[in-house]
Design a protein around this motif. Sequence first.
Motif, PDB file in Angstrom:
ATOM      1  N   GLY A 229      -5.531  -2.400 -10.821  1.00  0.00           N
ATOM      2  CA  GLY A 229      -4.874  -1.091 -10.920  1.00  0.00           C
ATOM      3  C   GLY A 229      -5.001  -0.258  -9.665  1.00  0.00           C
ATOM      4  N   GLN A 230      -5.207  -0.933  -8.507  1.00  0.00           N
ATOM      5  CA  GLN A 230      -5.370  -0.198  -7.253  1.00  0.00           C
ATOM      6  C   GLN A 230      -4.647  -0.918  -6.125  1.00  0.00           C
ATOM      7  OE1 GLN A 230      -9.715  -0.027  -6.978  1.00  0.00           O
ATOM      8  NE2 GLN A 230      -9.624   2.168  -7.357  1.00  0.00           N
ATOM      9  N   LEU A 231      -4.373  -0.186  -5.070  1.00  0.00           N
ATOM     10  CA  LEU A 231      -3.836  -0.749  -3.829  1.00  0.00           C
ATOM     11  C   LEU A 231      -4.885  -0.531  -2.740  1.00  0.00           C
ATOM     12  CD1 LEU A 231      -0.120   0.475  -3.894  1.00  0.00           C
ATOM     13  CD2 LEU A 231      -1.025  -1.778  -4.557  1.00  0.00           C
ATOM     14  N   PRO A 232      -4.882  -1.360  -1.684  1.00  0.00           N
ATOM     15  CA  PRO A 232      -3.871  -2.361  -1.339  1.00  0.00           C
ATOM     16  C   PRO A 232      -4.025  -3.663  -2.109  1.00  0.00           C
ATOM     17  CG  PRO A 232      -5.610  -2.371   0.323  1.00  0.00           C
ATOM     18  CD  PRO A 232      -5.932  -1.250  -0.639  1.00  0.00           C
TER      19      PRO A 232
ATOM     20  N   ARG B 286      -6.580   2.512   3.268  1.00  0.00           N
ATOM     21  CA  ARG B 286      -7.321   1.267   3.101  1.00  0.00           C
ATOM     22  C   ARG B 286      -6.500   0.030   3.464  1.00  0.00           C
ATOM     23  NH1 ARG B 286     -12.130   0.905   1.319  1.00  0.00           N
ATOM     24  NH2 ARG B 286     -13.221   2.839   0.952  1.00  0.00           N
TER      25      ARG B 286
ATOM     26  N   LYS C 201       1.486  -0.386 -10.882  1.00  0.00           N
ATOM     27  CA  LYS C 201       0.031  -0.350 -11.175  1.00  0.00           C
ATOM     28  C   LYS C 201      -0.420  -1.364 -12.238  1.00  0.00           C
ATOM     29  CE  LYS C 201      -3.536   3.039 -12.562  1.00  0.00           C
ATOM     30  NZ  LYS C 201      -4.512   3.236 -11.495  1.00  0.00           N
TER      31      LYS C 201
ATOM     32  N   GLN D 143      -8.583  -5.427  -3.280  1.00  0.00           N
ATOM     33  CA  GLN D 143      -9.783  -4.958  -2.558  1.00  0.00           C
ATOM     34  C   GLN D 143      -9.572  -5.051  -1.034  1.00  0.00           C
ATOM     35  OE1 GLN D 143     -12.249  -3.215  -3.334  1.00  0.00           O
ATOM     36  NE2 GLN D 143     -12.452  -3.417  -5.542  1.00  0.00           N
ATOM     37  N   SER D 144      -9.499  -3.867  -0.417  1.00  0.00           N
ATOM     38  CA  SER D 144      -9.126  -3.812   1.005  1.00  0.00           C
ATOM     39  C   SER D 144     -10.035  -4.644   1.907  1.00  0.00           C
ATOM     40  CB  SER D 144      -9.118  -2.362   1.483  1.00  0.00           C
ATOM     41  OG  SER D 144     -10.376  -1.767   1.295  1.00  0.00           O
TER      42      SER D 144
ATOM     43  N   TRP E 258       4.665   3.662  -7.769  1.00  0.00           N
ATOM     44  CA  TRP E 258       3.334   3.212  -8.180  1.00  0.00           C
ATOM     45  C   TRP E 258       3.153   3.078  -9.695  1.00  0.00           C
ATOM     46  CZ3 TRP E 258      -0.378   0.201  -7.576  1.00  0.00           C
ATOM     47  CH2 TRP E 258      -1.688   0.444  -7.972  1.00  0.00           C
TER      48      TRP E 258
ATOM     49  N   TYR F 124       3.944   6.974  -4.132  1.00  0.00           N
ATOM     50  CA  TYR F 124       2.942   7.195  -5.179  1.00  0.00           C
ATOM     51  C   TYR F 124       3.603   7.652  -6.482  1.00  0.00           C
ATOM     52  CZ  TYR F 124      -1.450   8.540  -7.330  1.00  0.00           C
ATOM     53  OH  TYR F 124      -2.529   8.621  -8.169  1.00  0.00           O
TER      54      TYR F 124
ATOM     55  N   TYR G  84       0.870  -1.190   0.000  1.00  0.00           N
ATOM     56  CA  TYR G  84       0.000   0.000   0.000  1.00  0.00           C
ATOM     57  C   TYR G  84       0.898   1.229   0.000  1.00  0.00           C
ATOM     58  CZ  TYR G  84      -4.062   2.910   1.136  1.00  0.00           C
ATOM     59  OH  TYR G  84      -5.067   3.844   1.089  1.00  0.00           O
ATOM     60  N   PHE G  85       0.274   2.399  -0.066  1.00  0.00           N
ATOM     61  CA  PHE G  85       1.034   3.639   0.050  1.00  0.00           C
ATOM     62  C   PHE G  85       1.391   3.845   1.524  1.00  0.00           C
ATOM     63  CE2 PHE G  85      -1.949   4.011  -3.548  1.00  0.00           C
ATOM     64  CZ  PHE G  85      -1.007   4.006  -4.554  1.00  0.00           C
TER      65      PHE G  85
HETATM   66  N1  LIG Z   1     -12.405  -0.455  -3.318  1.00  0.00           N
HETATM   67  C1  LIG Z   1     -10.963  -0.440  -3.354  1.00  0.00           C
HETATM   68  C2  LIG Z   1     -10.492   0.977  -3.565  1.00  0.00           C
HETATM   69  C3  LIG Z   1      -8.993   1.018  -3.705  1.00  0.00           C
HETATM   70  C4  LIG Z   1      -8.480   2.409  -3.968  1.00  0.00           C
HETATM   71  O1  LIG Z   1      -9.251   3.354  -4.228  1.00  0.00           O
HETATM   72  N2  LIG Z   1      -7.159   2.530  -3.881  1.00  0.00           N
HETATM   73  C5  LIG Z   1      -6.527   3.801  -4.109  1.00  0.00           C
HETATM   74  C6  LIG Z   1      -5.740   4.227  -2.869  1.00  0.00           C
HETATM   75  S1  LIG Z   1      -6.794   4.368  -1.463  1.00  0.00           S
HETATM   76  C7  LIG Z   1      -5.531   3.640  -5.245  1.00  0.00           C
HETATM   77  O2  LIG Z   1      -5.050   2.574  -5.514  1.00  0.00           O
HETATM   78  N3  LIG Z   1      -5.213   4.776  -5.902  1.00  0.00           N
HETATM   79  C8  LIG Z   1      -4.229   4.821  -6.960  1.00  0.00           C
HETATM   80  C9  LIG Z   1      -4.801   4.633  -8.330  1.00  0.00           C
HETATM   81  O3  LIG Z   1      -6.022   4.403  -8.476  1.00  0.00           O
HETATM   82  O4  LIG Z   1      -4.025   4.750  -9.283  1.00  0.00           O
HETATM   83  C10 LIG Z   1     -10.419  -1.010  -2.027  1.00  0.00           C
HETATM   84  O5  LIG Z   1     -11.099  -0.899  -1.009  1.00  0.00           O
HETATM   85  O6  LIG Z   1      -9.327  -1.578  -2.046  1.00  0.00           O
END
Ligand SMILES: N[C@@H](CCC(=O)N[C@@H](CS)C(=O)NCC(=O)O)C(=O)O
Length: 207
Positions: free
Chosen positions: A50-53, A14, A44, A65-66, A40, A36, A8-9
Motif C-alpha cells: 500500500g505504498q510507493l515506490p 523515496r 494503492k 520498499q525504496s 493513487w 496522489y 512513484y509520486f
Molecule cells: N519504507 C517505505 C516507506 C514508503 C512510504 O512511506 N511511501 C509513501 C510516500 S513517500 C506513500 O506511499 N504514501 C502514500 C500512502 O501511504 O498511502 C519505503 O522506503 O519505500
Amino acid sequence: MPTYKLTYFDGKGRAELTRLLFTAAGVDFHDCRIGYVDDWPALKPHTPFGQLPILEIDDNIVIPQSLAIARHIARKYGYAGKDLMEQTQADVIVDTFDDLHVEFGKTLYEKDESKKNELKRQFREEVLPRYLRNLEKALKKNCGGEGYFVGNSLTWADLQAINILDITMSDFPDMLKDFPKLGSHRQRVENQPRIYEYLRNRPLQKL
Ligand SMILES: N[C@@H](CCC(=O)N[C@@H](CS)C(=O)NCC(=O)O)C(=O)O
C-alpha cells in the motif's frame, strides 16, 4: 536487459536514489510519476504494502520498499560495493543518510507553527551538525575524504549522499559550510557526466 518501471509520486522523495542509480548505470527505465489524488487511490490496493515506490521488472515482478529497490539495482549494476565488507559499509552510509532524511521530514510536516519552528531550530543546531560531523568523519576514513564513501569507485552510498544532501539543503542551504570534505565529495559525484546531465535536466522540485 530487463525492462524496468519505477512508479512513484511526482517528486524526488523515496524514488530519487533509484533514479540516480539507473542514471549512473546508463540503464533505461520508465519513470512513472502518478498523481496522489487522481491516480493513487486506484493503484494503492494493488501494491504489495500500500505504498510507493514500487519497481516492476519485466512486467511480472513487483518490488516495494525504496531501499530494497535501490539495493537491487545497485547490486545488479555494480554499485553496491565490491565485496561483503564494502557492501556493509555502503549499507551503513545509505541507512545513516536515510535516518537524516527521516529527521528532516519531521521538520516539514508539523502543522503547529511554533512547534515547527522549534523542530527546525533543533534540526539546524543539533541534529544536522551531529549527522554531518559523523558523516564527514566516515568519508575521511576512506582516502582522506578525497574519493568516495566506500572503496575506490562510485557506490550507491555516494548517490544517496548527494540525494539527501540536496533535499535537506533546500531548507538549510549553508549547512555544508563547516564540512568541506562532504562539500567537495558532493561536487565530485554531481560532476560525473551522466549524473551531471541528469541533474541539469530533471524537473525542478524541492522534495
Ligand atoms: N519504507 C517505505 C516507506 C514508503 C512510504 O512511506 N511511501 C509513501 C510516500 S513517500 C506513500 O506511499 N504514501 C502514500 C500512502 O501511504 O498511502 C519505503 O522506503 O519505500
